[in-house]
Design an enzyme around this catalytic site. Structure first.
Site, mmCIF file in Angstrom:
data_model
loop_
_atom_site.group_PDB
_atom_site.id
_atom_site.type_symbol
_atom_site.label_atom_id
_atom_site.label_comp_id
_atom_site.label_asym_id
_atom_site.label_seq_id
_atom_site.Cartn_x
_atom_site.Cartn_y
_atom_site.Cartn_z
ATOM 1 N N GLU A 171 0.804 -1.220 0.000
ATOM 2 C CA GLU A 171 0.000 0.000 0.000
ATOM 3 C C GLU A 171 0.839 1.273 0.000
ATOM 4 O OE1 GLU A 171 -2.861 -0.303 3.173
ATOM 5 O OE2 GLU A 171 -3.848 -2.000 2.232
ATOM 6 N N GLU B 294 -5.086 -9.608 1.076
ATOM 7 C CA GLU B 294 -5.916 -9.553 2.288
ATOM 8 C C GLU B 294 -7.363 -9.635 1.816
ATOM 9 O OE1 GLU B 294 -5.283 -5.818 4.347
ATOM 10 O OE2 GLU B 294 -3.176 -6.254 4.753
#
Ligand SMILES: *[C@@H]1O[C@H](CO)[C@@H](O)[C@H](O)[C@H]1NC(C)=O
Ligand SMILES: *[C@@H]1O[C@H](CO)[C@@H](O)[C@H](O)[C@H]1NC(C)=O
Ligand SMILES: *[C@@H]1O[C@H](CO)[C@@H](O)[C@H](O)[C@H]1NC(C)=O
Ligand SMILES: *[C@@H]1O[C@H](CO)[C@@H](O)[C@H](O)[C@H]1NC(C)=O
Ligand SMILES: *[C@@H]1O[C@H](CO)[C@@H](O)[C@H](O)[C@H]1NC(C)=O
Ligand SMILES: *[C@@H]1O[C@H](CO)[C@@H](O)[C@H](O)[C@H]1NC(C)=O
Ligand SMILES: *[C@@H]1O[C@H](CO)[C@@H](O)[C@H](O)[C@H]1NC(C)=O
Ligand SMILES: *[C@@H]1O[C@H](CO)[C@@H](O)[C@H](O)[C@H]1NC(C)=O
Length: 556
Positions: free
Chosen positions: A168, A268
């Site tokens: 990220e 995820e």
């Protein structure tokens, strides 16, 4: 004969190391956009995130704060022994670990996981100063050394599946100028793994975000050539909430990745906003509808992980006692019911293609010119020749280096200089000649520029007691310049990095030069992501550095 003897000795040592591991795990490799075990079967990641939550900030404006500390779960042999029976109940074949400490011993956990048939996806970054800083991105010697040191330590384990070079890092359109630094990290890590013949795919884990950013990011990281591409694109995806459907939750992303060229998976998943978590997305993800595009995923999270949205954990832990919750039990049922298609065959998967890189536009800012490979030797050579050096009075330079760089750049600007040499622009594709050095070395560089710009006024090499005149430096500014230029001229390109040596004289490695993503709040549907992931430090003169980025740091 000599050679084969030493090879045999190494083989014996490896055999002893893994003597308790009767069934060595098969190596997992990529063919085109799919993963296969050595026996030719398709490999799907059926995993769970496995990292205790670190200390996180309590910023009310950011419900998904990034941690400022971490606990290495793979160095906790008792914890692994406690948890592996539960991982086996979940029938996972992989865990994702977000940060480890390479100076600790991981043999017990890694061997026990291997014996349980569990591979490891390992993020190479660590909180604060050990990741590419999204607000002030750079690919520097200290990060490269951190990554390679970790790889060296983990390369001996047969259950290393992938190394993530970032999580990220890019969260908004402005941040897309960080992409060249991420791709350079992939390039250098891949070159290292290849040169050492280490197993392990090169991965990146992206936040779920607008397709205008996500799709060019995915394509950019896998464009051009195998040598500068990731093998495994991870998407942190929380779109399936409650008892959702493929059409509502996944059809768009499925379409967007339909033609993707390397392996992709959900790094995820596990939305908590519509409890209870039924985990019915597992049926969809491993179905023949999604298997042509995705190679499985990782449920978030085994350990408790509290966020502004609520609790993502599946167990609570007290001492040596694990108490699973209902999420755990439901995931056991779903993961136990997977029969993913074993197609296409490895030979049909092909060798893979590498399309040309996405062109920059108003929302995708990344240049296709990558920064050079960070070079410890060049940085150390230059720093040794600097006439004013950063000599910190604290070991925790992370806390002060960003601030001092800002201050030194300000002083230098006032003296008619600029910080271009230590800066760079991922959108322009221009990188200062000192931009790949670690933050402490960069600071010495700027201190010297200021000291020289003021004609070696002794008071200019002070910085409130943080700087010292280097008596061994060349005796004139032109001689310093010549020496530094010679040090740096040898290395402004791409090469295969070698194992980290000793750190540079005055600095070695240091704190990230700036701020954090804590001000960049992910969009709410993907919010859980920031929970485990982090990028860059917070609290290191973020605002000052941001101001500097817009000014002197950025090469025109
Ligand atoms: C790694 O572990 C060593 C030994 O316990 C410790 O000194 C060091 O601070 C740790 N590093 C990080 C980044 O946590
Ligand atoms: C992008 O950068 C510009 C200029 O620094 C700033 O005005 C804008 O708010 C930023 N946008 C985002 C989404 O961060
Ligand atoms: C920029 O290019 C990407 C594809 O690389 C595209 O998804 C995006 O929509 C484009 N942005 C604009 C403003 O055209
Ligand atoms: C098990 O998986 C099959 C096929 O995906 C599905 O039809 C069935 O409903 C699942 N069973 C349970 C208990 O979820
Ligand atoms: C100073 O720079 C010169 C020229 O690049 C180099 O040969 C020398 O090794 C450097 N000095 C030190 C102490 O590293
Ligand atoms: C982070 O900072 C600490 C202390 O200042 C330092 O020992 C360590 O090498 C740094 N790590 C990186 C990757 O820069
Ligand atoms: C170093 O400083 C940073 C930033 O102020 C802080 O978060 C971190 O806890 C400090 N580390 C140590 C070991 O004191
Ligand atoms: C060094 O710089 C830091 C940050 O600006 C400052 O707090 C400190 O007082 C300075 N001097 C010393 C000796 O640490």
């Amino acid at each position: 004969m000599r050679l084969s003897t030493s090879v045999a000795r190494i083989a014996t040592a490896a055999a002893i190391l893994f003597a308790t591991n009767v069934h060595a795990l098969q190596k997992v490799t990529r063919a085109g956009r799919y993963l296969y075990t050595d026996d030719g079967n398709r490999f799907y990641i059926k995993g769970v995130a496995y990292q205790p939550q670190g200390v996180t900030s309590t910023d009310p404006n950011n419900p998904f704060p990034e941690p400022s500390s971490f606990t290495d779960p793979l160095a906790d042999s008792a914890g692994c022994a406690r948890d592996i029976p539960f991982l086996q109940q979940l029938s996972v074949n992989a865990i994702r670990v977000y940060s480890v400490n390479s100076s600790l011993n991981h043999d017990s956990c890694m061997q026990a996981l291997s014996a349980a048939g569990i591979y490891t996806i390992l993020d190479l970054s660590i909180p604060l100063n050990g990741s590419i800083d999204r607000s002030n991105p750079a690919w520097t010697t200290n990060l490269l050394d951190l990554y390679l040191t970790t790889i060296d330590v983990f390369s001996k384990y047969d259950n290393m599946l992938a190394y993530n070079i970032g999580n990220e890092v890019i969260v908004d359109s402005n941040g897309t100028a960080a992409a060249p630094y991420i791709k350079a990290a992939a390039r250098d890590v891949k070159a290292y793994l290849t040169s050492k013949n280490f197993q392990g795919l090169v991965g990146y884990a992206a936040i779920d975000q607008s397709p205008d950013l996500l799709i060019p990011l995915a394509n950019y990281l896998s464009c051009d050539a195998n040598t500068d591409s990731i093998d495994l694109f991870g998407l942190n995806n929380y779109e399936w909430c409650g008892d959702d459907t493929f059409a509502a939750a996944y059809a768009n992303i499925e379409g967007a990745f339909a033609g993707y060229n390397v392996a992709a998976y959900f790094s995820e998943f596990g939305c908590i906003t519509q409890p209870p978590r039924l985990w019915t997305e597992v049926q969809a993800l491993f179905s023949d509808q999604m298997s042509p595009v995705w190679s499985g995923g990782l449920a978030f999270s085994y350990f408790p992980a509290e966020s502004g949205q609520g609790e993502f954990g599946m167990v609570t832990i007290s001492g040596n006692t694990v108490t699973p919750n209902a999420d755990f039990t439901r995931l056991v049922a779903q993961y136990g019911n997977i029969t993913a298609p074993n197609t296409p065959s490895k030979s049909d998967a092909g060798a893979g293609t590498y399309p040309s890189c996405p062109a920059a536009n108003s929302t995708w800012l990344a240049s296709t010119t990558l920064p050079p490979t960070p070079d410890d030797t060049a940085c150390a050579c230059a720093v040794n020749n600097l006439s004013c050096q950063f000599t910190p009075q604290t070991t925790n330079t992370t806390a002060i280096v960003g601030q001092l760089i800002d201050a030194a750049c300000g002083s230098l600007g006032g003296a008619g200089g600029n910080c271009n040499d230590i800066g760079g622009s991922g959108s322009a594709g221009t990188y200062g000649r000192f931009s790949y050095c670690d933050p402490n070395s960069k600071l010495s560089f700027i201190m010297t520029e200021f000291y020289e710009a003021t004609s070696r006024n002794a008071q200019s090499c002070n910085f409130a007691g943080n700087a010292t005149i280097n008596k061994n430096a060349p005796s004139s500014v032109s001689a310093v310049n010549a020496a530094v230029s010679q040090c740096l001229s040898k290395s402004q390109g791409t090469f295969t990095p070698s194992a980290p040596g000793t750190p540079a004289a005055t600095g070695g490695s240091g704190g990230g030069g700036g701020g954090s993503g804590s001000s960049s709040t992910p969009k709410s549907s993907s919010a859980a992501l920031g929970r485990a992931g982090f990028e860059g430090a917070f609290g290191i003169g973020a605002m000052l550095v941001a101001a500097v980025v817009g000014g002197v740091w950025t090469l025109a």
